[in-house]
Design a protein around this motif. Structure first.
Motif, PDB file in Angstrom:
ATOM      1  N   ARG A  92       0.835  -1.196   0.000  1.00 23.75           N
ATOM      2  CA  ARG A  92       0.000   0.000   0.000  1.00 23.75           C
ATOM      3  C   ARG A  92       0.876   1.255   0.000  1.00 23.75           C
ATOM      4  O   ARG A  92       0.575   2.219  -0.705  1.00 23.75           O
ATOM      5  N   TRP A  93       1.959   1.229   0.785  1.00 19.87           N
ATOM      6  CA  TRP A  93       2.858   2.372   0.839  1.00 19.87           C
ATOM      7  C   TRP A  93       3.475   2.626  -0.533  1.00 19.87           C
ATOM      8  O   TRP A  93       3.504   3.753  -1.014  1.00 19.87           O
ATOM      9  N   PHE A  94       3.943   1.575  -1.199  1.00 20.27           N
ATOM     10  CA  PHE A  94       4.567   1.706  -2.507  1.00 20.27           C
ATOM     11  C   PHE A  94       3.564   2.230  -3.524  1.00 20.27           C
ATOM     12  O   PHE A  94       3.875   3.104  -4.328  1.00 20.27           O
ATOM     13  N   ASP A  95       2.342   1.706  -3.513  1.00 22.06           N
ATOM     14  CA  ASP A  95       1.314   2.166  -4.448  1.00 22.06           C
ATOM     15  C   ASP A  95       1.022   3.645  -4.246  1.00 22.06           C
ATOM     16  O   ASP A  95       0.928   4.408  -5.208  1.00 22.06           O
ATOM     17  N   CYS A  96       0.886   4.056  -2.993  1.00 19.67           N
ATOM     18  CA  CYS A  96       0.613   5.460  -2.684  1.00 19.67           C
ATOM     19  C   CYS A  96       1.789   6.344  -3.101  1.00 19.67           C
ATOM     20  O   CYS A  96       1.604   7.388  -3.733  1.00 19.67           O
ATOM     21  N   TYR A  97       2.988   5.922  -2.776  1.00 14.85           N
ATOM     22  CA  TYR A  97       4.185   6.681  -3.119  1.00 14.85           C
ATOM     23  C   TYR A  97       4.316   6.790  -4.631  1.00 14.85           C
ATOM     24  O   TYR A  97       4.604   7.872  -5.162  1.00 14.85           O
ATOM     25  N   SER A  98       4.105   5.703  -5.348  1.00 13.20           N
ATOM     26  CA  SER A  98       4.204   5.715  -6.804  1.00 13.20           C
ATOM     27  C   SER A  98       3.198   6.672  -7.414  1.00 13.20           C
ATOM     28  O   SER A  98       3.512   7.413  -8.355  1.00 13.20           O
ATOM     29  N   GLN A  99       1.988   6.662  -6.910  1.00 11.64           N
ATOM     30  CA  GLN A  99       0.944   7.544  -7.421  1.00 11.64           C
ATOM     31  C   GLN A  99       1.315   9.010  -7.181  1.00 11.64           C
ATOM     32  O   GLN A  99       1.221   9.836  -8.089  1.00 11.64           O
ATOM     33  N   LYS A 100       1.749   9.341  -5.971  1.00  7.42           N
ATOM     34  CA  LYS A 100       2.124  10.724  -5.650  1.00  7.42           C
ATOM     35  C   LYS A 100       3.318  11.173  -6.496  1.00  7.42           C
ATOM     36  O   LYS A 100       3.353  12.296  -6.995  1.00  7.42           O
ATOM     37  N   PHE A 101       4.292  10.273  -6.658  1.00  4.05           N
ATOM     38  CA  PHE A 101       5.477  10.602  -7.459  1.00  4.05           C
ATOM     39  C   PHE A 101       5.083  10.852  -8.913  1.00  4.05           C
ATOM     40  O   PHE A 101       5.551  11.797  -9.547  1.00  4.05           O
ATOM     41  N   SER A 102       4.206  10.017  -9.441  1.00  6.19           N
ATOM     42  CA  SER A 102       3.733  10.168 -10.815  1.00  6.19           C
ATOM     43  C   SER A 102       3.001  11.492 -10.998  1.00  6.19           C
ATOM     44  O   SER A 102       3.201  12.190 -12.000  1.00  6.19           O
ATOM     45  N   GLU A 103       2.165  11.865 -10.037  1.00  2.00           N
ATOM     46  CA  GLU A 103       1.445  13.139 -10.105  1.00  2.00           C
ATOM     47  C   GLU A 103       2.415  14.313 -10.094  1.00  2.00           C
ATOM     48  O   GLU A 103       2.244  15.276 -10.847  1.00  2.00           O
ATOM     49  N   GLN A 104       3.434  14.252  -9.262  1.00  3.68           N
ATOM     50  CA  GLN A 104       4.420  15.325  -9.193  1.00  3.68           C
ATOM     51  C   GLN A 104       5.223  15.420 -10.489  1.00  3.68           C
ATOM     52  O   GLN A 104       5.532  16.518 -10.962  1.00  3.68           O
ATOM     53  N   MET A 105       5.567  14.283 -11.075  1.00  5.91           N
ATOM     54  CA  MET A 105       6.322  14.281 -12.334  1.00  5.91           C
ATOM     55  C   MET A 105       5.488  14.887 -13.450  1.00  5.91           C
ATOM     56  O   MET A 105       5.998  15.672 -14.259  1.00  5.91           O
ATOM     57  N   GLN A 106       4.205  14.550 -13.517  1.00  2.77           N
ATOM     58  CA  GLN A 106       3.346  15.110 -14.551  1.00  2.77           C
ATOM     59  C   GLN A 106       3.208  16.620 -14.370  1.00  2.77           C
ATOM     60  O   GLN A 106       3.228  17.379 -15.342  1.00  2.77           O
ATOM     61  N   LYS A 107       3.066  17.059 -13.137  1.00  2.00           N
ATOM     62  CA  LYS A 107       2.952  18.489 -12.848  1.00  2.00           C
ATOM     63  C   LYS A 107       4.245  19.200 -13.248  1.00  2.00           C
ATOM     64  O   LYS A 107       4.216  20.253 -13.882  1.00  2.00           O
ATOM     65  N   HIS A 108       5.381  18.600 -12.904  1.00  2.00           N
ATOM     66  CA  HIS A 108       6.682  19.190 -13.215  1.00  2.00           C
ATOM     67  C   HIS A 108       6.897  19.248 -14.729  1.00  2.00           C
ATOM     68  O   HIS A 108       7.399  20.246 -15.255  1.00  2.00           O
ATOM     69  N   GLN A 109       6.522  18.191 -15.456  1.00  2.00           N
ATOM     70  CA  GLN A 109       6.666  18.170 -16.911  1.00  2.00           C
ATOM     71  C   GLN A 109       5.759  19.237 -17.538  1.00  2.00           C
ATOM     72  O   GLN A 109       6.141  19.880 -18.505  1.00  2.00           O
ATOM     73  N   GLY A 110       4.574  19.417 -16.981  1.00  2.00           N
ATOM     74  CA  GLY A 110       3.661  20.456 -17.478  1.00  2.00           C
ATOM     75  C   GLY A 110       4.259  21.837 -17.314  1.00  2.00           C
ATOM     76  O   GLY A 110       4.104  22.700 -18.170  1.00  2.00           O
ATOM     77  N   GLU A 111       4.946  22.072 -16.198  1.00  2.00           N
ATOM     78  CA  GLU A 111       5.577  23.370 -15.950  1.00  2.00           C
ATOM     79  C   GLU A 111       6.728  23.605 -16.924  1.00  2.00           C
ATOM     80  O   GLU A 111       6.935  24.713 -17.413  1.00  2.00           O
ATOM     81  N   ILE A 112       7.472  22.574 -17.234  1.00  2.00           N
ATOM     82  CA  ILE A 112       8.617  22.693 -18.150  1.00  2.00           C
ATOM     83  C   ILE A 112       8.135  22.958 -19.572  1.00  2.00           C
ATOM     84  O   ILE A 112       8.677  23.794 -20.292  1.00  2.00           O
ATOM     85  N   LEU A 113       7.088  22.244 -19.976  1.00  2.00           N
ATOM     86  CA  LEU A 113       6.577  22.395 -21.324  1.00  2.00           C
ATOM     87  C   LEU A 113       5.658  23.606 -21.493  1.00  2.00           C
ATOM     88  O   LEU A 113       5.252  23.935 -22.592  1.00  2.00           O
ATOM     89  N   GLY A 114       5.298  24.239 -20.395  1.00  2.00           N
ATOM     90  CA  GLY A 114       4.431  25.406 -20.431  1.00  2.00           C
ATOM     91  C   GLY A 114       2.962  25.060 -20.608  1.00  2.00           C
ATOM     92  O   GLY A 114       2.200  25.860 -21.116  1.00  2.00           O
ATOM     93  N   VAL A 115       2.581  23.885 -20.250  1.00  2.00           N
ATOM     94  CA  VAL A 115       1.193  23.441 -20.413  1.00  2.00           C
ATOM     95  C   VAL A 115       0.368  23.827 -19.226  1.00  2.00           C
ATOM     96  O   VAL A 115       0.700  23.913 -18.145  1.00  2.00           O
TER      97      VAL A 115
END
Length: 115
Positions: A92-115
């Motif tokens: 459960r910890w890994f699933d939660c951590y993976s989900q949060k990490f994925s959300e942060q990466m998508q947000k960060h990629q959006g900021e870099i690409l200007g989306v």
């Protein structure tokens, strides 16, 4: 089969005061149950052994097994139960951590690409 007081006992003396047969004995700081006097509260007004029911630690007073294999399987099942729960916890910890990490990466990629 009598009960025994384990090393989890905190010497609160609750078991001694609730035992209907007076089977709980105290020697210094060590508590023990006289198997000759212990009836598991059978034949009394109580439906469960009072030493077990009154113990605040839950593991301070446990059923003493005379059969080696019964004792072995009881310990085995306790250990497996703990390992299984820990495995579920880490999954459960890994699933939660993976989900949060994925959300942060998508947000960060959006900021870099200007989306």
């Amino acid at each position: 089969m009598a009960y025994k007081i384990t090393s989890q006992c905190i010497s609160c003396n609750l078991c001694e005061s609730v035992c209907p047969t007076g089977a709980i004995k105290v020697e210094g700081t060590r508590h023990w149950i006289d198997s000759e006097l212990c009836t598991n509260c059978v034949g009394s007004i109580h439906t469960v052994p009072q030493c077990k029911a009154g113990c605040p630690t839950c593991d301070g007073c446990v059923k003493e097994t005379n059969d080696y294999w019964e004792s072995w399987f009881a310990k085995y099942n306790r250990v497996i139960g703990k390992l299984t729960k820990k495995q579920d916890y880490w999954e459960r910890w890994f699933d939660c951590y993976s989900q949060k990490f994925s959300e942060q990466m998508q947000k960060h990629q959006g900021e870099i690409l200007g989306v």
